[in-house]
Design a protein around this motif. Structure first.
Motif, PDB file in Angstrom:
ATOM      1  N   SER A 264       3.897  -8.044  -5.675  1.00 56.78           N
ATOM      2  CA  SER A 264       4.017  -6.616  -5.430  1.00 56.78           C
ATOM      3  C   SER A 264       2.672  -6.020  -5.035  1.00 56.78           C
ATOM      4  CB  SER A 264       4.548  -5.922  -6.685  1.00 56.78           C
ATOM      5  OG  SER A 264       4.646  -4.537  -6.498  1.00 56.78           O
TER       6      SER A 264
ATOM      7  N   ARG B 166       1.838  -7.064  -1.504  1.00 65.02           N
ATOM      8  CA  ARG B 166       2.655  -6.285  -0.559  1.00 65.02           C
ATOM      9  C   ARG B 166       2.054  -4.896  -0.354  1.00 65.02           C
ATOM     10  NH1 ARG B 166       7.093  -2.968   0.104  1.00 65.02           N
ATOM     11  NH2 ARG B 166       8.664  -3.731   1.576  1.00 65.02           N
ATOM     12  N   ASP B 167       1.641  -4.249  -1.427  1.00 65.81           N
ATOM     13  CA  ASP B 167       1.055  -2.911  -1.331  1.00 65.81           C
ATOM     14  C   ASP B 167      -0.256  -2.938  -0.551  1.00 65.81           C
ATOM     15  OD1 ASP B 167       3.149  -1.791  -2.725  1.00 65.81           O
ATOM     16  OD2 ASP B 167       2.098  -1.769  -4.662  1.00 65.81           O
TER      17      ASP B 167
ATOM     18  N   LEU C 199       0.546  -3.255   3.102  1.00 64.98           N
ATOM     19  CA  LEU C 199       1.041  -1.981   3.624  1.00 64.98           C
ATOM     20  C   LEU C 199      -0.098  -1.002   3.879  1.00 64.98           C
ATOM     21  CD1 LEU C 199       4.289  -1.330   1.532  1.00 64.98           C
ATOM     22  CD2 LEU C 199       4.127  -1.581   4.013  1.00 64.98           C
ATOM     23  N   ASP C 200      -1.042  -0.918   2.941  1.00 68.89           N
ATOM     24  CA  ASP C 200      -2.165   0.002   3.103  1.00 68.89           C
ATOM     25  C   ASP C 200      -3.037  -0.396   4.291  1.00 68.89           C
ATOM     26  OD1 ASP C 200      -1.418   1.640   1.037  1.00 68.89           O
ATOM     27  OD2 ASP C 200      -2.893   0.874  -0.399  1.00 68.89           O
TER      28      ASP C 200
ATOM     29  N   ALA D  84       8.223  -0.585   7.080  1.00 68.66           N
ATOM     30  CA  ALA D  84       7.905  -0.395   5.658  1.00 68.66           C
ATOM     31  C   ALA D  84       6.848   0.682   5.463  1.00 68.66           C
ATOM     32  CB  ALA D  84       7.434  -1.719   5.053  1.00 68.66           C
ATOM     33  N   VAL D  85       5.870   0.750   6.381  1.00 70.58           N
ATOM     34  CA  VAL D  85       4.836   1.788   6.307  1.00 70.58           C
ATOM     35  C   VAL D  85       5.471   3.166   6.463  1.00 70.58           C
ATOM     36  CG1 VAL D  85       2.867   2.789   7.531  1.00 70.58           C
ATOM     37  CG2 VAL D  85       2.915   0.331   7.061  1.00 70.58           C
TER      38      VAL D  85
ATOM     39  N   ASP E 131       8.667   3.910   6.080  1.00 66.47           N
ATOM     40  CA  ASP E 131       9.708   4.120   5.079  1.00 66.47           C
ATOM     41  C   ASP E 131       9.169   4.720   3.786  1.00 66.47           C
ATOM     42  OD1 ASP E 131      12.586   3.689   4.480  1.00 66.47           O
ATOM     43  OD2 ASP E 131      11.792   2.425   2.883  1.00 66.47           O
ATOM     44  N   ARG E 132       7.894   4.476   3.491  1.00 64.58           N
ATOM     45  CA  ARG E 132       7.296   5.050   2.279  1.00 64.58           C
ATOM     46  C   ARG E 132       7.326   6.572   2.292  1.00 64.58           C
ATOM     47  NH1 ARG E 132       1.791   1.899   0.519  1.00 64.58           N
ATOM     48  NH2 ARG E 132       1.036   2.436   2.587  1.00 64.58           N
ATOM     49  N   HIS E 133       7.410   7.171   3.487  1.00 62.67           N
ATOM     50  CA  HIS E 133       7.345   8.632   3.610  1.00 62.67           C
ATOM     51  C   HIS E 133       8.604   9.241   4.209  1.00 62.67           C
ATOM     52  CE1 HIS E 133       3.056   8.087   2.779  1.00 62.67           C
ATOM     53  NE2 HIS E 133       3.049   7.167   3.714  1.00 62.67           N
TER      54      HIS E 133
ATOM     55  N   ARG F 288      -2.769   8.099   3.347  1.00 61.99           N
ATOM     56  CA  ARG F 288      -1.550   7.364   3.707  1.00 61.99           C
ATOM     57  C   ARG F 288      -0.602   8.243   4.525  1.00 61.99           C
ATOM     58  NH1 ARG F 288      -2.793   5.683  -1.470  1.00 61.99           N
ATOM     59  NH2 ARG F 288      -3.085   3.419  -1.735  1.00 61.99           N
TER      60      ARG F 288
ATOM     61  N   CYS G  48       0.517   7.779   8.490  1.00 63.98           N
ATOM     62  CA  CYS G  48       1.933   7.747   8.862  1.00 63.98           C
ATOM     63  C   CYS G  48       2.211   8.750   9.977  1.00 63.98           C
ATOM     64  CB  CYS G  48       2.800   8.041   7.643  1.00 63.98           C
ATOM     65  SG  CYS G  48       4.582   7.910   7.979  1.00 63.98           S
TER      66      CYS G  48
END
Length: 212
Positions: A6, A9-10, A13-14, A58-59, A61-63, A106, A110
């Motif tokens: 996890s 993965r984070d 993404l960052d 995924a980037v 989708d976080r927002h 972040r 985005c």
């Protein structure tokens, strides 16, 4: 997912968010993203996300849920206004984006990513990417805007809306970036609420601009 997986993965993404915003969605190097995330295994990104589109989605989708929810809230307000008012409709684009940028780097990344993607032909994207972009909103705003700009033909309305969305997102993201550099020879910035109101006013004027 194991804790270490996890965390990896984070980190991916960052690093992807920064790279896509800085270098461009399709120019950013996946190998560099993997390296910046501290992963020696080149396959780490593909293991977690499958592909460039996978991590890009995924980037965003976080927002996506935040943008869609705030748009819906503001559209409910806009629907209660007169049928010829454009500013409340355009506020449903400006304010959610401004709030996201105000949330940190972040959110700003985005917005830059979405601004780049909205400038291209959506039909050229994968079904996965089209779906996540659709989830961020915009369609309902365009429908209401269409109903309130019957004086424009379809081609002109689409052109103006597309250009405005790119302008709004980039203006908001650039303001957030300049505020982070405050004191390093960046130009003066309006306070948050005057900035939002001014951007709404500019977008409204552009949408209503007469053709000479």
């Amino acid at each position: 997912m194991p804790p270490d997986a996890s965390k990896t993965r984070d980190k991916l993404l960052d690093c992807a968010a920064r790279a896509f915003a800085r270098d461009g969605v399709f120019n950013a190097s996946l190998i560099d993203i993997t390296r910046q995330a501290g992963q020696r295994n080149r396959a780490a990104l593909r293991y977690h996300f499958g592909s460039r589109d996978g991590i890009l989605c995924a980037v965003i989708d976080r927002h996506a849920d935040f943008l869609a929810r705030r748009e819906r809230d503001l559209l409910d307000v806009a629907l209660a206004t007169r049928d010829d008012e454009l500013a409340p409709v355009l506020e449903a684009i400006v304010r959610p984006a401004a709030e996201l940028a105000d949330s940190g780097w972040r959110g700003r990344c985005c917005l830059l990513i979405i601004a780049e993607l909205t400038g291209e032909d959506m039909a050229s994207y994968s079904a996965e990417l089209q779906a996540v972009l659709t989830r961020t909103g915009g369609h309902d705003v365009y429908e209401l805007l269409t109903a309130r700009t019957q004086h424009l033909d379809d081609a002109l309305r689409t052109e103006r809306f597309s250009l405005l969305v790119m302008f709004i997102l980039r203006a908001i993201a650039d303001r957030a970036r300049l505020l982070e550099r405050r004191g390093r020879r960046s130009r003066p910035q309006l306070d948050y609420e005057p900035f939002v109101q001014n951007l709404i006013a500019m977008a409204t004027a552009a949408m209503n601009a007469p053709l000479t």
